[in-house]
Design a protein around this motif. Structure first.
Motif, PDB file in Angstrom:
ATOM      1  N   GLY A  14      42.329  42.434  33.818  1.00 32.15           N
ATOM      2  CA  GLY A  14      42.452  43.886  34.266  1.00 32.15           C
ATOM      3  C   GLY A  14      42.910  43.553  35.757  1.00 32.15           C
ATOM      4  O   GLY A  14      43.243  42.308  36.260  1.00 32.15           O
ATOM      5  N   GLY A  16      41.538  43.767  38.499  1.00 38.86           N
ATOM      6  CA  GLY A  16      40.566  42.786  39.466  1.00 38.86           C
ATOM      7  C   GLY A  16      40.953  41.592  39.592  1.00 38.86           C
ATOM      8  O   GLY A  16      40.549  40.560  40.607  1.00 38.86           O
ATOM      9  N   SER A 112      32.444  42.471  38.242  1.00 40.40           N
ATOM     10  CA  SER A 112      33.764  42.319  37.556  1.00 40.40           C
ATOM     11  C   SER A 112      34.247  43.701  36.576  1.00 40.40           C
ATOM     12  O   SER A 112      33.454  44.509  36.555  1.00 40.40           O
ATOM     13  N   THR A 113      35.499  43.513  36.173  1.00 36.03           N
ATOM     14  CA  THR A 113      36.002  44.548  35.230  1.00 36.03           C
ATOM     15  C   THR A 113      34.953  44.850  34.130  1.00 36.03           C
ATOM     16  O   THR A 113      34.364  44.030  33.709  1.00 36.03           O
TER      17      THR A 113
END
Length: 187
Positions: A14, A16, A112-113
């Motif tokens: 993603g 991130g 995290s995502t």
């Protein structure tokens, strides 16, 4: 191996990925932050199963084999930012975990995502601690974050380690100049 899953593409990580959310092991993360704590000197991780005699873990051991990953001044500037409680105020809104350590510690959290991995990693001149919170199957932790779930564990561990000895402060290397900068104008 610094790239753990090169086959995974942007759809896995993603947006991130731009700020560094690809997976790393706790060992890799601790090694990177220990390099900052050691003023830019990279040293491989050593596992210690038993406490050794006086002087164990001294920062002086092995200095002849120093490998600088960063200049000491660069590592110190990053450390100074990560250890400044006032710099964390906007993000953590006076979170007791992130603000109330009785000594200066450099701390970074991460999420995290899809809330799969929650991190808190940090250091003092004497210790580096990396904490991971998550589900082993990679499923979401249901909106927990690194600051809400991993940071309290980091604070407890680093506090316990420093109950045995007074922490020393980070020392500023030569070659750094401090200047006042206006937060509004940048002047």
């Amino acid at each position: 191996d610094l790239i753990n899953h090169p086959e995974r593409g942007p759809e896995h990580y993603g947006l991130g990925m731009a700020i560094g959310n690809p997976e790393v092991s706790p060992e890799q993360l601790a090694t990177a932050y220990a390099m900052l704590a050691n003023y830019g000197v990279y040293r491989p991780v050593k596992y210690i199963l038993e406490r050794q005699g006086a002087g164990a873990g001294s920062r002086k051991s092995g200095e002849q084999n120093n490998r600088y990953a960063l200049l000491p001044q660069t590592a110190y500037i990053v450390t100074d930012m990560l250890s400044d409680p006032t710099a964390r105020m906007l993000t953590f809104n006076r979170s007791r975990t992130m603000m109330d350590l009785p000594f200066r510690a450099a701390i970074k959290t991460g999420t995290s995502t899809f809330f799969r991995d929650l991190w808190a990693v940090g250091y003092t001149p004497d210790y580096t601690v990396a904490v991971w919170v998550g589900n082993f199957d990679g499923s979401s932790t249901r909106n927990l974050s690194g600051s809400s779930a991993a940071a309290p564990l980091f604070a407890e561990i680093i506090g316990f380690l420093h109950r045995q000895s007074d922490p020393v402060d980070f020392r500023q290397p030569k070659g750094i100049t401090r200047v006042q900068v206006c937060g509004y104008s940048g002047m």
